[in-house]
Scaffold this active site. Structure first.
Site, PDB file in Angstrom:
ATOM      1  N   LYS A  86     -35.704 -11.394 -19.561  1.00 40.24           N
ATOM      2  CA  LYS A  86     -35.835 -12.850 -19.401  1.00 40.24           C
ATOM      3  C   LYS A  86     -35.382 -13.565 -20.680  1.00 40.24           C
ATOM      4  O   LYS A  86     -34.711 -14.599 -20.628  1.00 40.24           O
ATOM      5  CB  LYS A  86     -37.280 -13.220 -19.050  1.00 40.24           C
ATOM      6  CG  LYS A  86     -37.700 -12.767 -17.660  1.00 40.24           C
ATOM      7  CD  LYS A  86     -36.928 -13.523 -16.588  1.00 40.24           C
ATOM      8  CE  LYS A  86     -37.214 -13.037 -15.193  1.00 40.24           C
ATOM      9  NZ  LYS A  86     -36.402 -13.703 -14.153  1.00 40.24           N
ATOM     10  N   SER A 105     -40.113 -16.555 -18.087  1.00 41.58           N
ATOM     11  CA  SER A 105     -41.465 -16.019 -18.022  1.00 41.58           C
ATOM     12  C   SER A 105     -42.171 -16.142 -19.357  1.00 41.58           C
ATOM     13  O   SER A 105     -41.538 -16.083 -20.427  1.00 41.58           O
ATOM     14  CB  SER A 105     -41.372 -14.541 -17.649  1.00 41.58           C
ATOM     15  OG  SER A 105     -42.624 -13.926 -17.800  1.00 41.58           O
ATOM     16  N   TYR A 131     -39.077  -6.025 -19.079  1.00 39.43           N
ATOM     17  CA  TYR A 131     -39.021  -7.221 -18.235  1.00 39.43           C
ATOM     18  C   TYR A 131     -38.887  -8.486 -19.096  1.00 39.43           C
ATOM     19  O   TYR A 131     -38.011  -9.332 -18.875  1.00 39.43           O
ATOM     20  CB  TYR A 131     -40.291  -7.300 -17.369  1.00 39.43           C
ATOM     21  CG  TYR A 131     -40.472  -8.642 -16.704  1.00 39.43           C
ATOM     22  CD1 TYR A 131     -39.693  -8.998 -15.611  1.00 39.43           C
ATOM     23  CD2 TYR A 131     -41.393  -9.568 -17.187  1.00 39.43           C
ATOM     24  CE1 TYR A 131     -39.843 -10.246 -15.017  1.00 39.43           C
ATOM     25  CE2 TYR A 131     -41.546 -10.800 -16.605  1.00 39.43           C
ATOM     26  CZ  TYR A 131     -40.771 -11.139 -15.520  1.00 39.43           C
ATOM     27  OH  TYR A 131     -40.917 -12.372 -14.948  1.00 39.43           O
TER      28      TYR A 131
HETATM   29  N1  UFG Z   1     -54.457  -6.240 -13.673  1.00 40.96           N
HETATM   30  C1  UFG Z   1     -55.547  -5.405 -13.463  1.00 40.96           C
HETATM   31  N2  UFG Z   1     -55.599  -4.729 -12.283  1.00 40.96           N
HETATM   32  C2  UFG Z   1     -54.640  -4.826 -11.317  1.00 40.96           C
HETATM   33  C3  UFG Z   1     -53.547  -5.690 -11.545  1.00 40.96           C
HETATM   34  C4  UFG Z   1     -53.476  -6.381 -12.744  1.00 40.96           C
HETATM   35  O1  UFG Z   1     -56.416  -5.274 -14.312  1.00 40.96           O
HETATM   36  O2  UFG Z   1     -54.770  -4.151 -10.280  1.00 40.96           O
HETATM   37  C5  UFG Z   1     -54.401  -6.982 -14.931  1.00 40.96           C
HETATM   38  C6  UFG Z   1     -53.109  -6.739 -15.701  1.00 40.96           C
HETATM   39  O3  UFG Z   1     -53.223  -5.574 -16.495  1.00 40.96           O
HETATM   40  C7  UFG Z   1     -52.996  -8.034 -16.490  1.00 40.96           C
HETATM   41  C8  UFG Z   1     -53.594  -9.090 -15.547  1.00 40.96           C
HETATM   42  O4  UFG Z   1     -54.386  -8.355 -14.618  1.00 40.96           O
HETATM   43  O5  UFG Z   1     -53.747  -7.954 -17.644  1.00 40.96           O
HETATM   44  C9  UFG Z   1     -52.564  -9.875 -14.778  1.00 40.96           C
HETATM   45  O6  UFG Z   1     -51.666  -8.936 -14.195  1.00 40.96           O
HETATM   46  P1  UFG Z   1     -50.571  -9.354 -13.117  1.00 40.96           P
HETATM   47  O7  UFG Z   1     -49.854  -8.107 -12.726  1.00 40.96           O
HETATM   48  O8  UFG Z   1     -51.196 -10.146 -12.023  1.00 40.96           O
HETATM   49  O9  UFG Z   1     -49.623 -10.329 -13.899  1.00 40.96           O
HETATM   50  P2  UFG Z   1     -48.861 -10.119 -15.292  1.00 40.96           P
HETATM   51  O10 UFG Z   1     -49.555 -10.983 -16.294  1.00 40.96           O
HETATM   52  O11 UFG Z   1     -48.681  -8.700 -15.635  1.00 40.96           O
HETATM   53  O12 UFG Z   1     -47.405 -10.652 -14.956  1.00 40.96           O
HETATM   54  C10 UFG Z   1     -47.204 -11.895 -14.330  1.00 40.96           C
HETATM   55  C11 UFG Z   1     -45.841 -11.883 -13.660  1.00 40.96           C
HETATM   56  C12 UFG Z   1     -44.782 -11.768 -14.699  1.00 40.96           C
HETATM   57  C13 UFG Z   1     -44.971 -12.806 -15.778  1.00 40.96           C
HETATM   58  C14 UFG Z   1     -46.362 -12.771 -16.332  1.00 40.96           C
HETATM   59  C15 UFG Z   1     -46.549 -13.879 -17.321  1.00 40.96           C
HETATM   60  O13 UFG Z   1     -45.718 -10.812 -12.765  1.00 40.96           O
HETATM   61  O14 UFG Z   1     -43.548 -11.964 -14.071  1.00 40.96           O
HETATM   62  O15 UFG Z   1     -47.267 -12.914 -15.271  1.00 40.96           O
HETATM   63  O16 UFG Z   1     -47.883 -14.000 -17.667  1.00 40.96           O
HETATM   64  F1  UFG Z   1     -44.134 -12.547 -16.789  1.00 40.96           F
END
Ligand code: UFG
Length: 320
Positions: A145, A117, A141
């Site tokens: 990884k 990741s 997390y």
């Molecule tokens: N976000 C919001 N509102 C929501 C959901 C998410 O504002 O309801 C924001 C999060 O805070 C973040 C962005 O949108 O800033 C993306 O969030 P995601 O949960 O869609 O994805 P993440 O970037 O947290 O994580 C994903 C995968 C991980 C991986 C990561 C790498 O779930 O496994 O991408 O970028 F590590």
């Protein structure tokens, strides 16, 4: 020879199982169905329902199916959940994965593709992020990884096992057959589309990041492009190439507000938002330098426009 796909009933795993079968590979899936769904797999795909830390079952699968390659998707993936429950993440993502990898090495399975990741990088000190950027995760997390990448590096030095750690940026979109179905759903694009469909408000986690509009930036990659890189990683390993790590992103980012605005234009529906504090463990910006995947694996993403990625997921939501 068969490819063992752990987590094959999950979102990315099920897409890759389809792609492997189209290419004529024999596939066997190991999935405990704790987060995956049986109906994401075609009925004729052999499925062993067990944890990846069940060494006896892994050994039996290797022997019964002549496994030469393993793609290890199975694991827990939510940054926020890992901050609240780190022990669970270390046990499932590290403890069980070490047993899986040791069992593969003991059985002379030489080729491993590992779902790593972008979270291994933590808060980037340089953008776009190259593979030689220091690994300094900001969440449990990401720690799990990173540790598994190190385990694979050590096993590669001590055994014929070789691995490609694919550092996913943000997997998104859907194929004609498979879609994202996490329970609970935590990812931005499915939640934005759910908000559009239901008319309920969605949350923006953090509006005070040091980014142009104050919301976090991510590099969204279509799941079928992500999947294609796994098949190329298998070819790379079967040619005898060495252990390595490769970013999988398209090389440009979008902010949370840009994702929501694009979801509004794809759906034609205004999405109501609530501005919330930052979510623990979230870096401000993660954008990949994507040239290693192109050079080392010969990979080129095909669906790179955010609107096309979001539209592929929205078409699923529209199905009766
Ligand atoms: N976000 C919001 N509102 C929501 C959901 C998410 O504002 O309801 C924001 C999060 O805070 C973040 C962005 O949108 O800033 C993306 O969030 P995601 O949960 O869609 O994805 P993440 O970037 O947290 O994580 C994903 C995968 C991980 C991986 C990561 C790498 O779930 O496994 O991408 O970028 F590590």
């Amino acid at each position: 020879m068969s490819v063992l796909v752990t987590g094959g009933a999950g979102f990315i795993g099920s897409v890759v199982v389809d792609q492997l079968r189209v290419r004529g590979e024999r596939v066997v899936v190991l999935d405990d169905l704790s987060r995956g769904h049986r109906d994401q797999l075609d009925a004729d795909v052999p499925l062993y329902q067990a944890p990846v830390g069940d060494a006896a079952t892994v050994r039996r699968i290797i022997d019964e199916h002549s496994v030469d390659t393993c793609i290890h998707f199975a694991g827990l993936i939510a940054v926020g959940e890992s901050v609240k429950n780190p022990g669970l993440y270390w046990r499932r993502n590290v403890g069980e994965s070490i047993i899986l990898f040791e069992t593969l090495a003991d059985a002379d399975v030489e080729n491993v593709v590992f779902s790593s990741s972008a979270a291994v990088y933590g808060d980037p000190i340089e953008l776009p992020i190259r593979e030689d950027h220091p690994r300094k995760p900001t969440s449990p997390y990401g720690n799990t990884k990173m540790v598994m990448e190190l385990v694979l590096e050590d096993l590669s030095a001590a055994s014929p096992l070789r691995a490609v750690s694919l550092r996913y940026f943000n997997a998104a979109g859907a194929t004609d057959r498979r879609r994202e179905r996490h329970d609970p759903e935590t990812h931005l694009i499915p939640l934005a589309l759910r908000a559009a469909a239901n008319g309920t408000p969605m949350k923006i986690f953090g509006t005070d990041y040091p980014t142009p509009d104050g919301t976090a930036i991510r590099d969204y990659i279509h799941v079928s492009d992500l999947g294609a890189a796994h098949l190329l990683a298998i070819e790379y390993l079967r040619c005898g190439e060495p252990t390595t790590a490769v970013n999988l992103g398209v090389g440009h980012g979008a902010s949370v507000r840009e994702v929501i605005a694009t979801a509004e234009s794809v759906t034609g529906i205004q999405i109501n938002v609530e501005e919330m504090p930052r979510r623990a463990g979230d870096p401000a910006e993660l954008v990949a330098a994507a040239d290693t995947a192109r050079m080392v694996l010969g990979w080129t993403p095909e669906i790179t426009a955010l609107a096309d990625i979001i539209a592929s997921a929205w078409h699923w939501e529209q199905r009766p």
